[in-house]
Design a protein around this motif. Structure first.
Motif, PDB file in Angstrom:
ATOM      1  N   MET A  12       0.758  -1.281  -0.066  1.00 40.46           N
ATOM      2  CA  MET A  12       0.131  -0.031  -0.103  1.00 40.46           C
ATOM      3  C   MET A  12       0.864   1.327   0.027  1.00 40.46           C
ATOM      4  O   MET A  12       0.559   2.375  -0.625  1.00 40.46           O
ATOM      5  N   PHE A  79      -1.543  -8.741 -11.415  1.00 38.68           N
ATOM      6  CA  PHE A  79      -2.960  -8.441 -10.747  1.00 38.68           C
ATOM      7  C   PHE A  79      -3.385  -9.195  -9.643  1.00 38.68           C
ATOM      8  O   PHE A  79      -3.966  -8.735  -8.665  1.00 38.68           O
ATOM      9  N   ILE A  82      -2.665  -7.127  -6.391  1.00 42.79           N
ATOM     10  CA  ILE A  82      -3.878  -6.371  -6.471  1.00 42.79           C
ATOM     11  C   ILE A  82      -4.999  -6.985  -5.504  1.00 42.79           C
ATOM     12  O   ILE A  82      -5.464  -6.347  -4.553  1.00 42.79           O
ATOM     13  N   ASP A  83      -5.175  -8.030  -6.268  1.00 35.99           N
ATOM     14  CA  ASP A  83      -6.359  -8.812  -5.699  1.00 35.99           C
ATOM     15  C   ASP A  83      -5.975  -9.125  -4.241  1.00 35.99           C
ATOM     16  O   ASP A  83      -6.744  -9.075  -3.292  1.00 35.99           O
ATOM     17  N   VAL A  86      -6.702  -6.442  -1.891  1.00 31.97           N
ATOM     18  CA  VAL A  86      -8.120  -6.241  -1.834  1.00 31.97           C
ATOM     19  C   VAL A  86      -8.608  -7.005  -0.780  1.00 31.97           C
ATOM     20  O   VAL A  86      -9.457  -6.940   0.140  1.00 31.97           O
ATOM     21  N   PHE A  88      -6.546  -8.549   1.533  1.00 34.29           N
ATOM     22  CA  PHE A  88      -6.187  -8.155   2.926  1.00 34.29           C
ATOM     23  C   PHE A  88      -7.210  -7.018   3.523  1.00 34.29           C
ATOM     24  O   PHE A  88      -7.665  -7.176   4.618  1.00 34.29           O
TER      25      PHE A  88
END
Lengths: 107, 107
Positions: A12, A79, A82-83, A86, A88
């Motif tokens: 992040m 990807f 990023i998944d 999300v 987490f």
DNA sequence: CTTATATTTCGATGTTTCTAGAAATACTGT
DNA sequence: ACAGTATTTCTAGAAACATCGAAATATAAG
């Protein structure tokens, strides 16, 4: 892929920089095909060295991978990472205190 | 709540610090009741000034709110903000390259 | 081997962030 | 008003980060 606490913070933090988030957005748009570094540079209009610096950050945390096609290096967003972020946020750490006042779609 | 690009970056930058992510996790666990600053301090075992500094960051971006109950200040996480980040990642910006294909721009 | 293009690494500089002690502020009970 | 607890603000040094020009590296073509 399941992130531990530190990994989530690191990822992040990377997305927390506007330039890098722009890079990621472009790469998401580009999908699995990816986008050459030079094309990213043209679209974001930033110096090559600055861009390279950011891309190396993104590579380092596994958000981006690169493949060379002759003289051109194409970048591809991971990807699954990023998944993982999300997931987490939704499962691991953060979003569970509310099951109220939100219009819930049938799962 | 829908985040614009800069807001998303700012929020993720805040969550991108391990100490702050820990604070947020504690607050998520605490739910709508919230948690007093002093209790957070005890659990994380960090100096009050450091903690206060981070909380003020989190307040500033709207991730945390505070309400005073006599001498104690209770912190509460703004679940809608975290939701908004998740939505930004899934819809706005990032996760669409795989699986369920949404409407795609001319590439 | 030289030129040309694409990209990274190096190095320097300015900016932001993190950390934490000390002092200040806010509130309560006496 | 005073003492006590809770929390923030002030301050400052260290560490991390962002930026970008110049030089270096990689690859291909002539």
């Amino acid at each position: 892929m399941k992130l531990d606490f530190e990994q989530a913070a690191v990822l992040m933090a990377q997305l927390g920089n506007e330039t890098r988030l722009k890079i990621v957005r472009l790469l998401v748009e580009a999908g699995v095909i990816g986008l050459p570094v030079g094309e990213i540079q043209r679209r974001l209009d930033i110096p090559a060295s600055t861009l390279s610096h950011h891309i190396s950050h993104l590579k380092h945390v596994g958000l981006v991978s690169q493949t060379r096609q002759s003289t051109t290096l194409s970048c591809c967003v991971e990807f699954s990472k990023i998944d993982a972020i999300v997931r987490f946020l939704t499962d691991e750490c953060c979003v569970r205190g509310r099951g109220k006042t939100k219009k819930r779609k049938a799962a």
